[in-house]
Scaffold this motif. Structure first.
Motif, PDB file in Angstrom:
ATOM      1  N   PRO A  20      13.247   6.864   2.224  1.00 59.74           N
ATOM      2  CA  PRO A  20      13.250   5.371   1.890  1.00 59.74           C
ATOM      3  C   PRO A  20      12.173   4.649   2.847  1.00 59.74           C
ATOM      4  O   PRO A  20      12.701   3.427   2.550  1.00 59.74           O
ATOM      5  N   MET A  21      11.071   5.152   2.883  1.00 65.61           N
ATOM      6  CA  MET A  21      10.024   4.797   3.594  1.00 65.61           C
ATOM      7  C   MET A  21       9.758   3.697   2.126  1.00 65.61           C
ATOM      8  O   MET A  21       9.318   2.589   2.093  1.00 65.61           O
ATOM      9  N   LYS A  22      10.149   4.359   1.090  1.00 68.27           N
ATOM     10  CA  LYS A  22       8.852   4.044  -0.304  1.00 68.27           C
ATOM     11  C   LYS A  22       9.930   3.040  -0.391  1.00 68.27           C
ATOM     12  O   LYS A  22       9.197   1.916  -0.830  1.00 68.27           O
ATOM     13  N   GLU A  23      11.469   3.102  -0.294  1.00 67.52           N
ATOM     14  CA  GLU A  23      12.198   2.306  -1.414  1.00 67.52           C
ATOM     15  C   GLU A  23      11.739   0.564   0.034  1.00 67.52           C
ATOM     16  O   GLU A  23      11.665   0.080  -0.788  1.00 67.52           O
ATOM     17  N   LYS A  24      12.106   0.925   0.847  1.00 71.12           N
ATOM     18  CA  LYS A  24      10.995  -0.491   2.099  1.00 71.12           C
ATOM     19  C   LYS A  24      10.446  -0.824   1.336  1.00 71.12           C
ATOM     20  O   LYS A  24       9.544  -2.096   1.562  1.00 71.12           O
ATOM     21  N   PHE A  25       9.447  -0.394   1.643  1.00 72.67           N
ATOM     22  CA  PHE A  25       7.800  -0.357   1.625  1.00 72.67           C
ATOM     23  C   PHE A  25       7.840  -1.449  -0.170  1.00 72.67           C
ATOM     24  O   PHE A  25       7.146  -2.244  -0.513  1.00 72.67           O
ATOM     25  N   GLU A  26       8.241  -0.814  -0.981  1.00 77.67           N
ATOM     26  CA  GLU A  26       8.253  -1.571  -2.503  1.00 77.67           C
ATOM     27  C   GLU A  26       9.279  -2.781  -2.592  1.00 77.67           C
ATOM     28  O   GLU A  26       8.133  -3.797  -2.870  1.00 77.67           O
ATOM     29  N   LYS A  27       9.696  -2.940  -1.277  1.00 78.98           N
ATOM     30  CA  LYS A  27      10.496  -3.947  -1.320  1.00 78.98           C
ATOM     31  C   LYS A  27       9.473  -5.359  -0.627  1.00 78.98           C
ATOM     32  O   LYS A  27       9.437  -6.757  -1.559  1.00 78.98           O
ATOM     33  N   TYR A  28       8.901  -4.595  -0.330  1.00 81.21           N
ATOM     34  CA  TYR A  28       7.645  -5.702   0.407  1.00 81.21           C
ATOM     35  C   TYR A  28       6.591  -5.861  -0.035  1.00 81.21           C
ATOM     36  O   TYR A  28       5.644  -7.228  -0.839  1.00 81.21           O
ATOM     37  N   TRP A  29       6.106  -4.573  -1.522  1.00 82.33           N
ATOM     38  CA  TRP A  29       4.976  -4.735  -1.727  1.00 82.33           C
ATOM     39  C   TRP A  29       4.965  -5.925  -2.659  1.00 82.33           C
ATOM     40  O   TRP A  29       4.689  -6.276  -3.917  1.00 82.33           O
ATOM     41  N   ASP A  30       6.700  -5.390  -3.549  1.00 87.14           N
ATOM     42  CA  ASP A  30       6.979  -6.247  -5.006  1.00 87.14           C
ATOM     43  C   ASP A  30       6.681  -8.182  -4.411  1.00 87.14           C
ATOM     44  O   ASP A  30       6.474  -8.677  -5.232  1.00 87.14           O
ATOM     45  N   GLU A  31       6.947  -8.157  -2.939  1.00 83.71           N
ATOM     46  CA  GLU A  31       6.675  -9.811  -2.915  1.00 83.71           C
ATOM     47  C   GLU A  31       5.600 -10.303  -2.580  1.00 83.71           C
ATOM     48  O   GLU A  31       5.198 -11.199  -2.474  1.00 83.71           O
ATOM     49  N   CYS A  32       4.401  -9.347  -2.438  1.00 85.56           N
ATOM     50  CA  CYS A  32       3.465  -9.888  -1.963  1.00 85.56           C
ATOM     51  C   CYS A  32       2.146  -8.959  -2.605  1.00 85.56           C
ATOM     52  O   CYS A  32       1.057  -9.851  -2.620  1.00 85.56           O
ATOM     53  N   CYS A  33       2.284  -8.466  -3.771  1.00 86.53           N
ATOM     54  CA  CYS A  33       1.199  -7.620  -3.545  1.00 86.53           C
ATOM     55  C   CYS A  33       0.116  -8.938  -5.815  1.00 86.53           C
ATOM     56  O   CYS A  33      -0.847  -8.302  -5.273  1.00 86.53           O
ATOM     57  N   LEU A  34       1.135  -9.314  -5.677  1.00 86.69           N
ATOM     58  CA  LEU A  34       0.384 -10.150  -6.795  1.00 86.69           C
ATOM     59  C   LEU A  34      -0.500 -11.089  -5.320  1.00 86.69           C
ATOM     60  O   LEU A  34      -1.772 -11.869  -6.251  1.00 86.69           O
ATOM     61  N   VAL A  35      -0.257 -12.033  -4.460  1.00 87.69           N
ATOM     62  CA  VAL A  35      -0.890 -12.601  -3.884  1.00 87.69           C
ATOM     63  C   VAL A  35      -1.695 -11.358  -3.444  1.00 87.69           C
ATOM     64  O   VAL A  35      -3.471 -11.795  -3.200  1.00 87.69           O
ATOM     65  N   LEU A  36      -2.228 -10.600  -2.915  1.00 89.30           N
ATOM     66  CA  LEU A  36      -3.143  -9.938  -2.336  1.00 89.30           C
ATOM     67  C   LEU A  36      -4.005  -9.637  -3.148  1.00 89.30           C
ATOM     68  O   LEU A  36      -4.972 -10.080  -3.005  1.00 89.30           O
ATOM     69  N   ALA A  37      -3.398  -8.792  -4.229  1.00 93.40           N
ATOM     70  CA  ALA A  37      -4.667  -8.602  -5.522  1.00 93.40           C
ATOM     71  C   ALA A  37      -5.577 -10.063  -6.428  1.00 93.40           C
ATOM     72  O   ALA A  37      -6.790  -9.870  -6.237  1.00 93.40           O
ATOM     73  N   ILE A  38      -4.897 -10.924  -5.715  1.00 91.18           N
ATOM     74  CA  ILE A  38      -5.509 -12.546  -6.043  1.00 91.18           C
ATOM     75  C   ILE A  38      -6.484 -12.607  -5.105  1.00 91.18           C
ATOM     76  O   ILE A  38      -7.355 -13.078  -5.233  1.00 91.18           O
ATOM     77  N   ALA A  39      -6.199 -12.541  -4.088  1.00 91.65           N
ATOM     78  CA  ALA A  39      -7.473 -12.518  -3.011  1.00 91.65           C
ATOM     79  C   ALA A  39      -8.198 -12.020  -3.095  1.00 91.65           C
ATOM     80  O   ALA A  39      -9.744 -11.971  -2.474  1.00 91.65           O
ATOM     81  N   VAL A  40      -8.225 -10.554  -3.600  1.00 90.07           N
ATOM     82  CA  VAL A  40      -9.097  -9.720  -3.682  1.00 90.07           C
ATOM     83  C   VAL A  40     -10.148  -9.930  -4.966  1.00 90.07           C
ATOM     84  O   VAL A  40     -11.319  -9.335  -4.927  1.00 90.07           O
TER      85      VAL A  40
END
Length: 136
Positions: free
Chosen positions: A90-110
């Motif tokens: 359940p933790m990973k399921e919830k985590f991935e929901k947010y990860w999918d929404e923000c991973c690209l933006v965070l990667a660009i910032a890096v």
């Protein structure tokens, strides 16, 4: 709560010896579970403190910690302990929901951060996605 309770393990044992009405002393197996769960949740606690500990946190600071959490969740899904696997799903399921929404933006910032560039994104994506890293 676990952080406060675990150092008192011996005190709980003594309380059981002194007070006959005290019947809630965790078993040795329950203490082991508590220590294991504490170690897992401490990773999330430390990352949260890192995010909120900075006066002006920026998205490039989040990326490495979030990737570490992603890898930890992946590791916990394959844990030897049932309770960790049950907690991780359940933790990973919830985590991935947010990860999918923000991973690209965070990667660009890096990538824009001169200290990290694309190398940090590639390293973490390879660790998280393995063979599918390029497609991500």
């Amino acid at each position: 709560m676990l952080d406060s309770t675990l150092p008192l393990k011996e005190a709980f044992g003594r309380l059981e010896q002194i007070d006959r009405n005290y019947k809630l002393n965790p078993s040795e197996d329950e203490w082991k579970v508590a220590y294991i769960v504490h170690d897992c949740l401490k990773k999330f606690y430390d990352s949260t403190n890192h995010f909120s500990g900075n006066s002006f946190p920026t998205s490039n600071v989040f990326f490495p910690d979030i990737c570490k959490l992603q890898l930890k969740l992946k590791e916990w899904e394959n844990s030897d302990h049932d309770f960790i696997r049950n907690m991780a799903g359940p933790m990973k399921e919830k985590f991935e929901k947010y990860w999918d929404e923000c991973c690209l933006v965070l990667a660009i910032a890096v990538v824009f951060d001169p200290r990290f560039k694309l190398a940090l994104v590639e390293y973490n994506y390879n660790a998280i996605y393995g063979e599918n890293a390029k497609s991500m």
